[in-house]
Design a protein around this motif. Structure first.
Motif, PDB file in Angstrom:
ATOM      1  N   LEU A 140      23.634  99.718  36.178  1.00 51.74           N
ATOM      2  CA  LEU A 140      23.554 100.357  37.491  1.00 51.74           C
ATOM      3  C   LEU A 140      23.447 101.868  37.351  1.00 51.74           C
ATOM      4  O   LEU A 140      24.060 102.470  36.464  1.00 51.74           O
ATOM      5  CB  LEU A 140      24.803 100.028  38.310  1.00 51.74           C
ATOM      6  N   ASP A 141      22.658 102.477  38.230  1.00 45.73           N
ATOM      7  CA  ASP A 141      22.647 103.933  38.303  1.00 45.73           C
ATOM      8  C   ASP A 141      23.982 104.399  38.877  1.00 45.73           C
ATOM      9  O   ASP A 141      24.600 103.707  39.686  1.00 45.73           O
ATOM     10  CB  ASP A 141      21.509 104.419  39.206  1.00 45.73           C
ATOM     11  N   GLU A 142      24.421 105.573  38.454  1.00 46.80           N
ATOM     12  CA  GLU A 142      25.701 106.083  38.945  1.00 46.80           C
ATOM     13  C   GLU A 142      25.613 106.406  40.433  1.00 46.80           C
ATOM     14  O   GLU A 142      24.639 106.985  40.907  1.00 46.80           O
ATOM     15  CB  GLU A 142      26.116 107.345  38.188  1.00 46.80           C
ATOM     16  N   CYS A 143      26.638 106.007  41.152  1.00 50.26           N
ATOM     17  CA  CYS A 143      26.747 106.333  42.576  1.00 50.26           C
ATOM     18  C   CYS A 143      28.216 106.620  42.851  1.00 50.26           C
ATOM     19  O   CYS A 143      29.043 105.708  42.911  1.00 50.26           O
ATOM     20  CB  CYS A 143      26.251 105.170  43.437  1.00 50.26           C
ATOM     21  N   LEU A 144      28.553 107.883  42.999  1.00 55.41           N
ATOM     22  CA  LEU A 144      29.955 108.276  43.126  1.00 55.41           C
ATOM     23  C   LEU A 144      30.621 107.742  44.386  1.00 55.41           C
ATOM     24  O   LEU A 144      31.849 107.654  44.448  1.00 55.41           O
ATOM     25  CB  LEU A 144      30.074 109.805  43.099  1.00 55.41           C
ATOM     26  N   SER A 145      29.835 107.379  45.379  1.00 57.80           N
ATOM     27  CA  SER A 145      30.428 106.893  46.629  1.00 57.80           C
ATOM     28  C   SER A 145      30.603 105.375  46.654  1.00 57.80           C
ATOM     29  O   SER A 145      31.036 104.821  47.668  1.00 57.80           O
ATOM     30  CB  SER A 145      29.571 107.327  47.821  1.00 57.80           C
ATOM     31  N   CYS A 146      30.292 104.719  45.548  1.00 53.75           N
ATOM     32  CA  CYS A 146      30.393 103.253  45.508  1.00 53.75           C
ATOM     33  C   CYS A 146      31.851 102.816  45.387  1.00 53.75           C
ATOM     34  O   CYS A 146      32.525 103.123  44.398  1.00 53.75           O
ATOM     35  CB  CYS A 146      29.580 102.696  44.344  1.00 53.75           C
ATOM     36  N   GLU A 147      32.309 102.074  46.378  1.00 58.26           N
ATOM     37  CA  GLU A 147      33.699 101.608  46.389  1.00 58.26           C
ATOM     38  C   GLU A 147      33.930 100.465  45.403  1.00 58.26           C
ATOM     39  O   GLU A 147      35.080 100.176  45.034  1.00 58.26           O
ATOM     40  CB  GLU A 147      34.099 101.180  47.806  1.00 58.26           C
ATOM     41  N   LEU A 148      32.849  99.823  44.952  1.00 60.51           N
ATOM     42  CA  LEU A 148      32.976  98.734  43.980  1.00 60.51           C
ATOM     43  C   LEU A 148      33.081  99.268  42.555  1.00 60.51           C
ATOM     44  O   LEU A 148      33.845  98.745  41.739  1.00 60.51           O
ATOM     45  CB  LEU A 148      31.772  97.787  44.090  1.00 60.51           C
ATOM     46  N   CYS A 149      32.305 100.298  42.262  1.00 55.88           N
ATOM     47  CA  CYS A 149      32.354 100.901  40.922  1.00 55.88           C
ATOM     48  C   CYS A 149      33.640 101.697  40.714  1.00 55.88           C
ATOM     49  O   CYS A 149      34.140 101.799  39.591  1.00 55.88           O
ATOM     50  CB  CYS A 149      31.154 101.817  40.708  1.00 55.88           C
ATOM     51  N   TYR A 150      34.150 102.257  41.800  1.00 55.79           N
ATOM     52  CA  TYR A 150      35.326 103.121  41.693  1.00 55.79           C
ATOM     53  C   TYR A 150      36.436 102.593  42.594  1.00 55.79           C
ATOM     54  O   TYR A 150      36.815 103.207  43.600  1.00 55.79           O
ATOM     55  CB  TYR A 150      34.955 104.557  42.057  1.00 55.79           C
ATOM     56  N   LEU A 151      36.940 101.426  42.211  1.00 55.01           N
ATOM     57  CA  LEU A 151      38.023 100.799  42.968  1.00 55.01           C
ATOM     58  C   LEU A 151      39.272 101.672  42.940  1.00 55.01           C
ATOM     59  O   LEU A 151      39.597 102.286  41.917  1.00 55.01           O
ATOM     60  CB  LEU A 151      38.348  99.425  42.378  1.00 55.01           C
ATOM     61  N   ILE A 152      39.966 101.711  44.059  1.00 55.73           N
ATOM     62  CA  ILE A 152      41.187 102.511  44.149  1.00 55.73           C
ATOM     63  C   ILE A 152      42.301 101.829  43.364  1.00 55.73           C
ATOM     64  O   ILE A 152      42.641 100.671  43.616  1.00 55.73           O
ATOM     65  CB  ILE A 152      41.604 102.701  45.619  1.00 55.73           C
ATOM     66  N   VAL A 153      42.842 102.557  42.405  1.00 55.70           N
ATOM     67  CA  VAL A 153      43.921 102.034  41.567  1.00 55.70           C
ATOM     68  C   VAL A 153      45.276 102.414  42.146  1.00 55.70           C
ATOM     69  O   VAL A 153      46.197 101.607  42.216  1.00 55.70           O
ATOM     70  CB  VAL A 153      43.794 102.576  40.121  1.00 55.70           C
ATOM     71  N   ASN A 154      45.388 103.660  42.564  1.00 57.17           N
ATOM     72  CA  ASN A 154      46.648 104.156  43.113  1.00 57.17           C
ATOM     73  C   ASN A 154      46.333 105.159  44.210  1.00 57.17           C
ATOM     74  O   ASN A 154      45.441 105.992  44.060  1.00 57.17           O
ATOM     75  CB  ASN A 154      47.477 104.817  42.005  1.00 57.17           C
ATOM     76  N   GLU A 155      47.048 105.073  45.308  1.00 57.32           N
ATOM     77  CA  GLU A 155      46.792 105.962  46.442  1.00 57.32           C
ATOM     78  C   GLU A 155      48.061 106.744  46.777  1.00 57.32           C
ATOM     79  O   GLU A 155      48.885 106.303  47.569  1.00 57.32           O
ATOM     80  CB  GLU A 155      46.333 105.149  47.656  1.00 57.32           C
ATOM     81  N   PRO A 156      48.231 107.922  46.181  1.00 62.19           N
ATOM     82  CA  PRO A 156      49.450 108.705  46.402  1.00 62.19           C
ATOM     83  C   PRO A 156      49.581 109.162  47.859  1.00 62.19           C
ATOM     84  O   PRO A 156      48.586 109.334  48.567  1.00 62.19           O
ATOM     85  CB  PRO A 156      49.266 109.912  45.475  1.00 62.19           C
ATOM     86  N   ILE A 157      50.803 109.391  48.270  1.00 62.52           N
ATOM     87  CA  ILE A 157      51.070 109.860  49.633  1.00 62.52           C
ATOM     88  C   ILE A 157      50.399 111.209  49.881  1.00 62.52           C
ATOM     89  O   ILE A 157      49.893 111.476  50.974  1.00 62.52           O
ATOM     90  CB  ILE A 157      52.593 109.972  49.873  1.00 62.52           C
ATOM     91  N   VAL A 158      50.370 112.042  48.845  1.00 58.00           N
ATOM     92  CA  VAL A 158      49.787 113.373  49.005  1.00 58.00           C
ATOM     93  C   VAL A 158      48.299 113.280  49.340  1.00 58.00           C
ATOM     94  O   VAL A 158      47.764 114.117  50.076  1.00 58.00           O
ATOM     95  CB  VAL A 158      50.013 114.227  47.733  1.00 58.00           C
ATOM     96  N   PHE A 159      47.637 112.237  48.831  1.00 65.41           N
ATOM     97  CA  PHE A 159      46.221 112.080  49.162  1.00 65.41           C
ATOM     98  C   PHE A 159      46.054 111.692  50.623  1.00 65.41           C
ATOM     99  O   PHE A 159      45.119 112.148  51.285  1.00 65.41           O
ATOM    100  CB  PHE A 159      45.543 111.033  48.280  1.00 65.41           C
ATOM    101  N   LYS A 160      46.935 110.849  51.125  1.00 63.10           N
ATOM    102  CA  LYS A 160      46.870 110.457  52.540  1.00 63.10           C
ATOM    103  C   LYS A 160      46.995 111.696  53.431  1.00 63.10           C
ATOM    104  O   LYS A 160      46.298 111.824  54.446  1.00 63.10           O
ATOM    105  CB  LYS A 160      48.006 109.472  52.848  1.00 63.10           C
ATOM    106  N   LYS A 161      47.856 112.607  53.033  1.00 58.93           N
ATOM    107  CA  LYS A 161      48.018 113.853  53.787  1.00 58.93           C
ATOM    108  C   LYS A 161      46.720 114.655  53.763  1.00 58.93           C
ATOM    109  O   LYS A 161      46.295 115.216  54.785  1.00 58.93           O
ATOM    110  CB  LYS A 161      49.162 114.673  53.186  1.00 58.93           C
ATOM    111  N   PHE A 162      46.091 114.696  52.596  1.00 62.37           N
ATOM    112  CA  PHE A 162      44.815 115.402  52.456  1.00 62.37           C
ATOM    113  C   PHE A 162      43.749 114.776  53.353  1.00 62.37           C
ATOM    114  O   PHE A 162      43.044 115.473  54.084  1.00 62.37           O
ATOM    115  CB  PHE A 162      44.358 115.360  50.995  1.00 62.37           C
ATOM    116  N   TRP A 163      43.634 113.458  53.307  1.00 62.66           N
ATOM    117  CA  TRP A 163      42.582 112.756  54.055  1.00 62.66           C
ATOM    118  C   TRP A 163      42.764 112.931  55.564  1.00 62.66           C
ATOM    119  O   TRP A 163      41.795 113.162  56.292  1.00 62.66           O
ATOM    120  CB  TRP A 163      42.585 111.280  53.676  1.00 62.66           C
ATOM    121  N   ASP A 164      43.999 112.836  56.020  1.00 62.21           N
ATOM    122  CA  ASP A 164      44.267 113.011  57.453  1.00 62.21           C
ATOM    123  C   ASP A 164      43.890 114.419  57.914  1.00 62.21           C
ATOM    124  O   ASP A 164      43.342 114.604  59.013  1.00 62.21           O
ATOM    125  CB  ASP A 164      45.746 112.751  57.752  1.00 62.21           C
TER     126      ASP A 164
END
Length: 336
Positions: A25-49
């Motif tokens: 596959l060609d690289e696609c940084l936005s692909c949720e299948l190629c880059y499955l979320i392993v850990n989602e820290p609370i600090v990231f949730k704050k960033f996203w919000d």
């Protein structure tokens, strides 16, 4: 965001490759299948919000996004600011913005998103100043008009580069003092981007906010007119004193320094359509010692001064004068 349509097209093509079970596959940084979320820290949730408050077109993130934010948080703020336009911080920012999926084309420019990301990491997360940031930036006139913001620290850094260039480019005339309104005028010109070519009056307003000496020269009006054009040219050539690639999809990144030969005598630096060859400078300025010559050569490259100007007595004297003035200021500051 200028790259949105290209990223969206690449994402759809990439998803089709997944469905066809393509082996490589060609690289696609936005692909949720190629880059499955392993850990989602609370600090990231704050960033996203916080990011969603500025750009509601964002819908999906993945492991690249999370790791990018954590990488930014691991950096000293000084390093982030030093490399925001080129280097580690810029590289991380690019990966973050490309890894995000958007439901529609974002209203903020890509460089605007980078600036907002930095503000969120620095002020909302590290300094816990969410309310102050939201009050300052949500509905900010500059953000609404230009689709990005220029922070004061960044404008000041760019102005320092301009000031260094300007004092040399003036040749016979001396720039001795910056008035209070100069930074504001400079910031207005940065927002003009390439439209600065149509903004001669604004350039003149900036020059009026600088105190000059030795203005009683021949053809002073012609000199002033030429300086206006030089300022316009240097703003365009240096991308507002950042060398940052343009947002336009048709523009490519500015060329890096190219080392043509390993011998210092034959060393040639090429930036865009300009070149500086050390041996040529040496040949055309035989009366100067080599250390001074190297200093002048480096100044020419850094400030993008053409070779024909570098070899003039006026320019050489000007560089020496500024060097001595800066050394004197340094001595006074060290004695305070």
């Amino acid at each position: 965001m200028e790259w949105y349509h290209q990223w969206e097209s690449e994402y759809k093509t990439h998803k089709e490759e997944h469905e066809l079970r393509t082996e490589e596959l060609d690289e696609c940084l936005s692909c949720e299948l190629c880059y499955l979320i392993v850990n989602e820290p609370i600090v990231f949730k704050k960033f996203w919000d916080a990011l969603f408050k500025f750009e509601d077109a964002i819908i999906i993130y993945n492991d690249v996004t999370i790791k990018g934010v954590l990488s930014l948080l691991s950096m000293d703020n000084s390093e982030r600011e030093d490399t925001i336009h080129k280097g580690r911080c810029r590289d991380i920012m690019d990966r973050i913005t490309e890894s995000i999926r958007y439901r529609i084309q974002p209203k903020i420019k890509e460089k605007g998103l980078r600036a907002i990301i930095l503000v969120i990491v620095r002020d909302c997360i590290e300094r816990n100043l969410e309310n102050e940031v939201f009050d300052r930036l949500i509905g900010n006139p500059e953000l609404l008009e230009h689709k990005y913001i220029l922070e004061d620290w960044d404008v000041k850094r760019r102005f320092e580069k301009f000031w260094q260039w300007y004092r040399v480019a003036l040749e016979e005339i001396r720039a001795v003092k910056v008035k209070v309104e100069a930074i504001g005028k400079f910031k207005e010109l940065l927002y003009e981007e390439e439209k600065i070519a149509e903004s001669e009056e604004k350039v003149k307003e900036l020059m009026q906010e600088i105190t000059h000496e030795n203005v009683e020269i021949d053809n002073v009006h012609e000199h002033h007119k030429n300086m206006v054009q030089k300022i316009i040219r240097v703003f365009i050539d240096t991308r507002g004193f950042t060398k940052e690639p343009e947002d336009s999809e048709s523009e490519e990144s500015p060329a890096s320094y190219e080392l043509e030969n390993s011998s210092e005598e034959e060393l040639e630096i090429i930036i865009g359509d300009k070149s500086w060859k050390f041996s040529e400078l040496k040949r055309r300025t035989s009366s100067i010692n080599e250390d001074q010559l190297k200093y002048i050569w480096k100044i020419g490259i850094k400030l993008m001064i053409e070779m024909d100007v570098l070899v003039t007595k006026t320019f050489i004297d000007k560089v020496q004068e500024i060097k001595e003035m800066d050394e004197e200021v340094g001595k006074r500051n060290s004695n305070m």
